[in-house]
Write a protein that holds these residues in place. Sequence first.
Motif, PDB file in Angstrom:
ATOM      1  N   GLY A 100       0.816  -1.219   0.000  1.00 47.25           N
ATOM      2  CA  GLY A 100       0.000   0.000   0.000  1.00 47.25           C
ATOM      3  C   GLY A 100       0.842   1.257   0.000  1.00 47.25           C
ATOM      4  O   GLY A 100       0.558   2.223  -0.729  1.00 47.25           O
ATOM      5  N   THR A 101       1.901   1.256   0.782  1.00 48.58           N
ATOM      6  CA  THR A 101       2.803   2.404   0.831  1.00 48.58           C
ATOM      7  C   THR A 101       3.509   2.589  -0.506  1.00 48.58           C
ATOM      8  O   THR A 101       3.651   3.720  -0.993  1.00 48.58           O
ATOM      9  N   MET A 102       3.927   1.493  -1.120  1.00 51.04           N
ATOM     10  CA  MET A 102       4.632   1.586  -2.396  1.00 51.04           C
ATOM     11  C   MET A 102       3.705   2.010  -3.533  1.00 51.04           C
ATOM     12  O   MET A 102       4.149   2.680  -4.473  1.00 51.04           O
ATOM     13  N   ILE A 103       2.435   1.675  -3.462  1.00 52.01           N
ATOM     14  CA  ILE A 103       1.495   2.159  -4.476  1.00 52.01           C
ATOM     15  C   ILE A 103       1.432   3.682  -4.426  1.00 52.01           C
ATOM     16  O   ILE A 103       1.422   4.351  -5.466  1.00 52.01           O
ATOM     17  N   ASN A 104       1.437   4.244  -3.229  1.00 56.51           N
ATOM     18  CA  ASN A 104       1.453   5.702  -3.113  1.00 56.51           C
ATOM     19  C   ASN A 104       2.771   6.288  -3.609  1.00 56.51           C
ATOM     20  O   ASN A 104       2.784   7.335  -4.251  1.00 56.51           O
ATOM     21  N   ALA A 105       3.881   5.607  -3.348  1.00 55.48           N
ATOM     22  CA  ALA A 105       5.178   6.080  -3.854  1.00 55.48           C
ATOM     23  C   ALA A 105       5.194   6.030  -5.385  1.00 55.48           C
ATOM     24  O   ALA A 105       5.706   6.951  -6.033  1.00 55.48           O
ATOM     25  N   ILE A 106       4.625   4.984  -5.959  1.00 58.61           N
ATOM     26  CA  ILE A 106       4.537   4.887  -7.419  1.00 58.61           C
ATOM     27  C   ILE A 106       3.709   6.038  -7.966  1.00 58.61           C
ATOM     28  O   ILE A 106       4.065   6.658  -8.976  1.00 58.61           O
TER      29      ILE A 106
END
Length: 182
Positions: A100-106
């Motif tokens: 979930g955190t990496m989706i926001n970073a993407i």
Amino acid sequence: MTDTATRTTPINTADEVNALGIGLLVLRVGFGGLMAAYGAQKLFGWFNGMGWQATTDGFEAMGYNPGVVFGTLAGLSELVGGLLLVFGLFTPLAAAIVVGTMINAINVLWSGGLFPSDPSVTGFSSPLVYAIAAAALAFTGPGRFSLDAGRPWARQGVVWGAAAVGVAVVAAVLTLILKAAL
């Protein structure tokens, strides 16, 4: 003569079981440790990080308002998700936190592209790789050398992996909706 390319028997030798467990341990500790370090950079300024105030200001500048909430949440997600992966504890939850955190970073790095031609532009390939690694751990589980191993709460497999990825996507989308609304 054994042809390993056509093997249909499950992994059953002690060497194969240990190799799988060690491989997952290496992945979890290396990857989870990096995620935890990124969180420590954001929250505490460790490992040449910006620290909490600069992180929250940066999140504010990226449109995540209030930056104090979103920056703290990002740092805590990376730190806690990473540490849970290091220890192999509540692995599907840990993987969901990281994905979930990496989706926001993407989302933040999307305009840079996957492989930007300008070296001064950051692309989204790194958070994509991190999301893939976390999703893989959600499906495989942490392996035998983990705090989850043999515990009644240990979960792995297609259903739990898909649930972890699904929870991550929903949480990330909700975060992006809040970002747009606030």
